[in-house]
Design an enzyme around this catalytic site. Structure first.
Site, mmCIF file in Angstrom:
data_model
loop_
_atom_site.group_PDB
_atom_site.id
_atom_site.type_symbol
_atom_site.label_atom_id
_atom_site.label_comp_id
_atom_site.label_asym_id
_atom_site.label_seq_id
_atom_site.Cartn_x
_atom_site.Cartn_y
_atom_site.Cartn_z
ATOM 1 N N ARG A 150 -7.067 -6.474 12.327
ATOM 2 C CA ARG A 150 -6.588 -6.822 13.660
ATOM 3 C C ARG A 150 -6.599 -8.321 13.924
ATOM 4 O O ARG A 150 -5.761 -8.834 14.669
ATOM 5 C CB ARG A 150 -7.422 -6.087 14.709
ATOM 6 C CG ARG A 150 -7.146 -4.592 14.760
ATOM 7 C CD ARG A 150 -8.042 -3.893 15.761
ATOM 8 N NE ARG A 150 -9.439 -4.024 15.390
ATOM 9 C CZ ARG A 150 -10.442 -4.057 16.269
ATOM 10 N NH1 ARG A 150 -10.195 -3.992 17.559
ATOM 11 N NH2 ARG A 150 -11.687 -4.170 15.851
ATOM 12 N N GLN A 205 0.849 -1.196 0.000
ATOM 13 C CA GLN A 205 0.000 0.000 0.000
ATOM 14 C C GLN A 205 0.884 1.246 0.000
ATOM 15 O O GLN A 205 1.768 1.393 0.844
ATOM 16 C CB GLN A 205 -0.904 0.030 1.228
ATOM 17 C CG GLN A 205 -1.890 1.198 1.177
ATOM 18 C CD GLN A 205 -2.724 1.318 2.438
ATOM 19 O OE1 GLN A 205 -2.228 1.759 3.468
ATOM 20 N NE2 GLN A 205 -3.983 0.922 2.354
ATOM 21 N N TYR A 232 -6.314 10.443 4.373
ATOM 22 C CA TYR A 232 -4.977 10.820 3.922
ATOM 23 C C TYR A 232 -5.065 11.614 2.612
ATOM 24 O O TYR A 232 -6.160 11.980 2.184
ATOM 25 C CB TYR A 232 -4.099 9.581 3.836
ATOM 26 C CG TYR A 232 -3.944 8.925 5.191
ATOM 27 C CD1 TYR A 232 -3.173 9.523 6.197
ATOM 28 C CD2 TYR A 232 -4.608 7.735 5.500
ATOM 29 C CE1 TYR A 232 -3.068 8.954 7.457
ATOM 30 C CE2 TYR A 232 -4.501 7.162 6.766
ATOM 31 C CZ TYR A 232 -3.726 7.777 7.741
ATOM 32 O OH TYR A 232 -3.631 7.222 8.985
#
Length: 382
Positions: free
Chosen positions: A324, A104, A183
């Site tokens: 997670r 990424q 972002y």
């Protein structure tokens, strides 16, 4: 142990372009802050990712294409030869363990600080992040970013393309362009962070322009079949507020990206019951990766997201990304396949701590490493 797969499509082999995937489970990119201060990936990162190589696909954590795009301390980068060499050690380890990786690529935009990058952050408009930002010396007030000139925009597009070429040189199968979670690319999409009056601001067609240009440049650099894009429709993080035209923005963006023959579109916090997700699925002609809504910072469900993933597959997703659950369970695919209990996520070690603790020391089934049973967890508790 009883097998509980019940023929779940999550564990079916599939393909992603030219890649054969052993299952439909994707390890989502999540920042772990284990790179060196200069952004070079460290050997512990190779161990961490290789431990999780049974994922159908690993998307490595957010990695900056240039110095000014840096967000937090100890974030990996991909804009210098030493970064390529560091990542090559990671991809070699994952490939030796039978895995496949995309990288990424993320520019933080206003989510950055001079203490982290040495530079004033760049953004669509001079609008500061509303909250404090983490630095090596603790949390500090955010700074007002410098509004990007058209020359800055063109240079950043070129930096993304160069980063993609370096990622392939480093052994990645492809890259994911990060246009989500507040972002830089997401900041161009949202009206509260993009107040420009030129061809990159205002109407929806202008606000999607930068994202489309970045993706096109990356696809031209390494081939569209190596390029994915991550989006987070309606997700208000890092101070981004999309306003009332979310459906219009993502309708236009998905239509523009659909023409480019990309590897995949990755939708964050996808809800199969929401019309926008259904509209994206109808409009997107290729592989769709969906990341389920499992709660932001709350405990993981007991099934680690398997049920939510199966619902997304039933609603048209091709692959399901989990974050997670993969962090805490290096053998997550097998645990989900057989219905085994999951390790709990030790939230205090997710970011900013460095080292192996809470990173490579989560145990596998039976208490075997990871790299070992963590000293603060008994085998039974794990």
């Amino acid at each position: 142990m009883t097998n509980h797969t019940g023929g779940s499509r999550l564990f079916e082999p599939t393909t992603l372009g030219r890649l054969d995937l052993p299952n439909r489970l994707v390890m989502a990119p999540l920042t772990r802050n284990r790179a060196a201060a200069d952004g070079v990936p460290q050997p512990v990162m190779a161990t961490y990712y290789a431990q999780r190589a049974s994922a159908g696909l690993i998307i490595a954590e957010a990695t900056t294409p240039n110095a000014v795009g840096r967000t937090y301390p100890n974030i990996p980068a991909i804009h210098a030869p030493e970064h390529v060499a560091g990542w090559r050690a990671v991809t070699d380890a994952v490939r030796a363990a039978g895995g496949r990786m995309f990288l990424q690529v993320q520019h933080g935009g206003r989510v950055g600080h001079p203490d982290n990058s040495g530079l004033t952050p760049l953004a669509p408009s001079p609008v500061a992040l509303p909250e404090e930002i983490h630095t090596a010396d603790g949390r500090k007030p955010s700074v007002v970013p410098r509004e990007m000139s058209v020359e800055d925009i063109r240079a950043t597009v070129a930096d993304f393309a160069a980063a993609a070429r370096r990622a392939v040189e480093a052994g990645f199968e492809g890259v994911e362009v990060h246009a989500a979670n507040g972002y830089l690319l997401h900041q161009f999409l949202a009206p509260n962070t993009n107040r420009r009056e030129d061809e990159y601001g205002g109407p929806v067609g202008n606000r999607i322009r930068f994202v489309v240009e970045v993706v096109r440049a990356v696809a031209d650099a390494i081939g569209p079949e190596r390029v994915g894009v991550r989006v987070s429709p309606g997700v208000a993080v890092n101070g981004v507020e999309e306003g009332d035209d979310t459906e219009l923005v993502y309708g236009a963006l998905v239509a523009a990206l659909a023409e480019q023959g990309l590897a995949y579109l990755h939708v964050v916090f996808a809800d199969p019951d929401q019309p926008l997700f259904q509209d994206i699925r109808k409009a997107w002609p290729g592989t769709l990766i969906a990341n389920p809504v499992l709660g932001w910072g709350g405990p993981l469900p007991a099934d680690g997201g398997r049920g939510a993933g199966e619902r997304l597959l039933a609603a048209g997703a091709d692959l399901v990304s989990l974050g997670r659950a993969f962090l805490a369970n290096p053998d997550l695919v097998e645990r989900l396949r057989v219905g085994a209990p999951l390790n709990a996520v030790r939230e205090q070690y997710l970011m900013y701590t460095g080292g192996e603790t809470g990173y490579t020391d989560y145990p596998r089934l039976g208490g075997t490493p990871g790299s070992g049973t963590p000293p603060q967890l008994s085998r039974a508790a794990a």
